[in-house]
Write a protein that holds these residues in place. Structure first.
Motif, mmCIF file in Angstrom:
data_model
loop_
_atom_site.group_PDB
_atom_site.id
_atom_site.type_symbol
_atom_site.label_atom_id
_atom_site.label_comp_id
_atom_site.label_asym_id
_atom_site.label_seq_id
_atom_site.Cartn_x
_atom_site.Cartn_y
_atom_site.Cartn_z
ATOM 1 N N LEU A 44 0.825 -1.199 0.000
ATOM 2 C CA LEU A 44 0.000 0.000 0.000
ATOM 3 C C LEU A 44 0.860 1.251 0.000
ATOM 4 O O LEU A 44 0.567 2.226 -0.708
ATOM 5 N N LEU A 45 1.933 1.237 0.786
ATOM 6 C CA LEU A 45 2.851 2.372 0.822
ATOM 7 C C LEU A 45 3.500 2.578 -0.536
ATOM 8 O O LEU A 45 3.698 3.706 -0.987
ATOM 9 N N HIS A 46 3.818 1.475 -1.194
ATOM 10 C CA HIS A 46 4.406 1.526 -2.530
ATOM 11 C C HIS A 46 3.442 2.159 -3.534
ATOM 12 O O HIS A 46 3.861 2.916 -4.424
ATOM 13 N N GLN A 47 2.157 1.899 -3.375
ATOM 14 C CA GLN A 47 1.163 2.413 -4.312
ATOM 15 C C GLN A 47 0.746 3.845 -4.006
ATOM 16 O O GLN A 47 0.537 4.650 -4.923
ATOM 17 N N ALA A 48 0.634 4.180 -2.724
ATOM 18 C CA ALA A 48 0.041 5.464 -2.332
ATOM 19 C C ALA A 48 1.046 6.601 -2.206
ATOM 20 O O ALA A 48 0.661 7.769 -2.287
ATOM 21 N N TYR A 69 2.033 11.160 -8.815
ATOM 22 C CA TYR A 69 1.252 11.162 -7.571
ATOM 23 C C TYR A 69 0.385 12.408 -7.437
ATOM 24 O O TYR A 69 -0.589 12.411 -6.682
ATOM 25 N N GLY A 70 0.753 13.488 -8.158
ATOM 26 C CA GLY A 70 -0.075 14.679 -8.173
ATOM 27 C C GLY A 70 -0.207 15.381 -6.841
ATOM 28 O O GLY A 70 -1.224 16.028 -6.571
ATOM 29 N N ILE A 71 0.797 15.282 -5.983
ATOM 30 C CA ILE A 71 0.758 15.906 -4.659
ATOM 31 C C ILE A 71 1.927 16.885 -4.538
ATOM 32 O O ILE A 71 3.086 16.499 -4.689
ATOM 33 N N ASP A 72 1.625 18.148 -4.292
ATOM 34 C CA ASP A 72 2.680 19.121 -4.029
ATOM 35 C C ASP A 72 3.217 18.923 -2.626
ATOM 36 O O ASP A 72 2.461 18.632 -1.696
ATOM 37 N N GLY A 73 4.492 19.094 -2.466
ATOM 38 C CA GLY A 73 5.111 18.941 -1.142
ATOM 39 C C GLY A 73 6.317 18.032 -1.172
ATOM 40 O O GLY A 73 7.229 18.185 -0.360
ATOM 41 N N TYR A 74 6.345 17.072 -2.095
ATOM 42 C CA TYR A 74 7.513 16.206 -2.211
ATOM 43 C C TYR A 74 8.664 16.987 -2.854
ATOM 44 O O TYR A 74 8.448 17.763 -3.792
ATOM 45 N N THR A 75 9.854 16.801 -2.340
ATOM 46 C CA THR A 75 11.013 17.536 -2.818
ATOM 47 C C THR A 75 12.139 16.575 -3.161
ATOM 48 O O THR A 75 12.265 15.500 -2.567
ATOM 49 N N GLN A 99 -6.703 2.135 3.924
ATOM 50 C CA GLN A 99 -5.317 1.944 3.483
ATOM 51 C C GLN A 99 -4.361 2.795 4.307
ATOM 52 O O GLN A 99 -3.291 2.332 4.721
ATOM 53 N N ARG A 100 -4.754 4.039 4.550
ATOM 54 C CA ARG A 100 -3.898 4.916 5.348
ATOM 55 C C ARG A 100 -3.752 4.391 6.780
ATOM 56 O O ARG A 100 -2.654 4.377 7.340
ATOM 57 N N ILE A 101 -4.862 3.965 7.349
ATOM 58 C CA ILE A 101 -4.823 3.444 8.721
ATOM 59 C C ILE A 101 -3.908 2.229 8.811
ATOM 60 O O ILE A 101 -3.124 2.085 9.755
ATOM 61 N N LYS A 102 -3.974 1.354 7.808
ATOM 62 C CA LYS A 102 -3.125 0.158 7.821
ATOM 63 C C LYS A 102 -1.644 0.516 7.679
ATOM 64 O O LYS A 102 -0.797 -0.026 8.384
ATOM 65 N N MET A 103 -1.323 1.463 6.790
ATOM 66 C CA MET A 103 0.069 1.888 6.626
ATOM 67 C C MET A 103 0.611 2.477 7.925
ATOM 68 O O MET A 103 1.725 2.166 8.350
ATOM 69 N N GLU A 104 -0.172 3.339 8.544
ATOM 70 C CA GLU A 104 0.282 3.994 9.763
ATOM 71 C C GLU A 104 0.431 3.002 10.910
ATOM 72 O O GLU A 104 1.393 3.067 11.682
ATOM 73 N N LYS A 105 -0.519 2.082 11.007
ATOM 74 C CA LYS A 105 -0.511 1.130 12.118
ATOM 75 C C LYS A 105 0.575 0.073 11.962
ATOM 76 O O LYS A 105 1.324 -0.213 12.911
#
Length: 535
Positions: free
Chosen positions: A243-247, A498-504, A437-443
């Motif tokens: 999931l981390l690989h995909q998200a 990924y279309g998310i601003d913030g990654y550098t 998916q987020r909950i599983k990655m974090e946990k």
């Protein structure tokens, strides 16, 4: 509460290193050190913390500016969920978010002191087409108050976490229990990113407190049983990793950089052998095979030897058979071998790995070498020396870029709080809060890492991440030289997906760094055996 405020206050101008801080402000730690050896060999540059005045007896704490920086990354300034990237500059501190219209309010040293109201002038009326007349000012006031309240609550929560960590660093279990009791009402695994990451750290602190309560008569830090490695836990961890690989780009970044380095070094070579250290999956290799299949000179023969931990051998074999079928469809002859034995210097030999003449050898490590750092450098040095003796064409190293192996607990706690705060902030920008998916990655993925960093010592603490400069130093001493990665454009294209601003992205002395809002998260590098005759 006034006593707590006094304890959390400190000077903004004087600094001292953490070693002196622990010895000066934690007599209990000094007494324990007199009767036992240090937990860890001090081989790192020590972390500097801001200190109290000379006549103070308060323990040192993080500077207000550092605490503000931590909290700022979690405060969602747009309460309506709409994000206007043009409104704010990247990587700005909260107290600089003024956009030439709003006078910034300052964070005073005492986080519980009243914050002055914003001065609103006529220019603000042009900030949005929805603001008409003076009604816009009254519409803003509830949001401003909400924002200020959220910042204060965040600062208070971070201070409580640091106070609890300070108590545990000094083995004051009673104070740590008190701090934890104040932390629990403010954290949640389903809340905003600050509440979620704080929940993970609170769980780690709780686990460390449990271990400290079992300290034996000699003061030795007693760890419970070995970490659970059941099939269910491994299956969950693999699912979280996928999931981390995909998200997020964190895993894909490492795969891409390592594969590009291998392809560059494999040009004109018709037979490749990849040794995958601590292989847990085959996710990295389909992309590599597609690139190799498109070479102008044609695809090479490919052999992959996976060094696995002895568990799930049948699952590994099944995934590698699927990989071999995909390779065949690309015109690549893939041969694979799985070695069910922990990575060790004795394993890394020509005989054990069945090395062959004429093969270009590549050693690949994806977030695995840090597990050999341990208390001293001896284990990592032996592994690197064994790899060098294999004389590989290339060694690819992908690691978390963070100092989570400092010599003292509090410094390690602060560094990891910074690091995982950035990761949870990036997840907040990528996935809704109720995402399973987020909950599983974090946990499963991140909470497990955080707990290992905070709660464990000795051989059970395996998440010993280090900075890029430490890896350069250790690899250089072992006889490797960096080979600059030439895949910045590919990395930019990957991030755009990924279309998310913030990654550098950044380069640092041959290493490629992926970060969130300027804070490094992952590093990728490639290394060749240093040839003295050519230097």
């Amino acid at each position: 509460m006034e006593g707590m405020n006094d304890w959390l206050s400190f000077s903004m101008h004087e600094s001292l290193n953490h070693d002196l801080a622990i010895r000066r402000f934690c007599p209990a730690r000094m007494e324990l050190e007199q009767g036992e050896e240090c937990w860890e060999e001090i081989t790192f540059s020590e972390i500097e913390l801001l200190s109290p005045d000379d006549d103070s007896t308060s323990p040192p704490h993080m500077a207000d500016s550092e605490v503000d920086e931590l909290v700022d990354s979690f405060i969602n300034l747009d309460q309506d969920g709409e994000k206007d990237d043009k409104s704010f500059k990247k990587n700005q501190d909260f107290n600089h978010l003024q956009d030439d219209h709003i006078e910034a309010f300052s964070m005073v040293n005492d986080v519980f002191q009243d914050v002055p109201k914003m001065n609103v002038g006529s220019d603000e009326l042009e900030m949005s087409s929805s603001f008409e007349g003076l009604e816009a000012v009254s519409d803003m006031e509830p949001r401003v108050e909400e924002m200020i309240q959220g910042v204060d609550q965040g600062l208070h929560l971070v201070h409580l976490l640091l106070a609890c960590a300070e108590a545990l660093g000094c083995r004051d279990t009673r104070l740590a229990e008190t701090m934890l009791s104040q932390i629990w009402p403010s954290v949640s695994p389903w809340g905003d990113s600050l509440q979620r990451v704080s929940y993970c750290f609170a769980m780690g602190l709780k686990s460390r407190l449990s271990h400290l309560n079992n300290v034996n008569a000699h003061g030795t830090f007693t760890i419970g049983g070995a970490m659970d490695r059941s099939l269910i836990v491994r299956a969950e961890k693999m699912e979280a990793f996928q999931l981390l690989h995909q998200a997020t780009p964190y895993i894909a970044f490492g795969f891409m950089a390592a594969n590009e380095a291998i392809c560059q070094a494999a040009q004109e070579k018709d037979s490749l052998h990849i040794i995958d250290l601590g292989m847990e999956h085959a996710l990295q290799w389909p992309s590599l095979m597609r690139t190799l299949a498109s070479r102008p000179e044609g695809p090479p023969k490919l052999r992959i030897t996976g060094l696995i931990d002895g568990h799930n051998l049948l699952e590994h074999e099944a995934s590698m058979k699927e990989l071999a079928e995909e390779a065949s469809s690309l015109g690549i002859r893939l041969e694979f071998n799985l070695v069910s034995e922990p990575v060790s210097p004795s394993l890394l030999t020509t005989e054990n790995l069945s090395l062959r003449e004429g093969e270009a050898l590549f050693v690949n490590s994806i977030m695995h070498l840090h597990k050999f750092v341990k208390e001293s450098r001896g284990s990592l040095k032996a592994i690197l020396q064994a790899i060098k003796n294999l004389n590989p064409t290339l060694l690819t190293v992908v690691e978390q870029d963070a100092n989570h192996n400092g010599p003292f607990f509090l410094g390690r706690f602060i560094e990891s709080l910074h690091y995982y705060s950035a990761i949870f902030d990036s997840l907040e920008a990528s996935l809704p809060r109720n995402s399973p998916q987020r909950i599983k990655m974090e946990k499963v993925q991140f909470s497990t890492e955080i707990c290992n960093i905070i709660a464990y010592e000795g051989s059970n603490r395996i998440e010993r991440h280090e900075r890029a400069d430490q890896w350069r130093r250790q690899l250089s001493r072992a006889g490797f030289q960096v080979m600059g990665l030439k895949c910045m454009s590919q990395a930019r294209m990957m991030l755009s997906v990924y279309g998310i601003d913030g990654y550098t992205l950044a380069t640092e002395k041959g290493c490629l760094l992926l970060g969130w809002k300027g804070r490094p998260i992952m590093l990728a590098s490639a290394w060749q055996v240093h040839n003295l005759s050519s230097s």
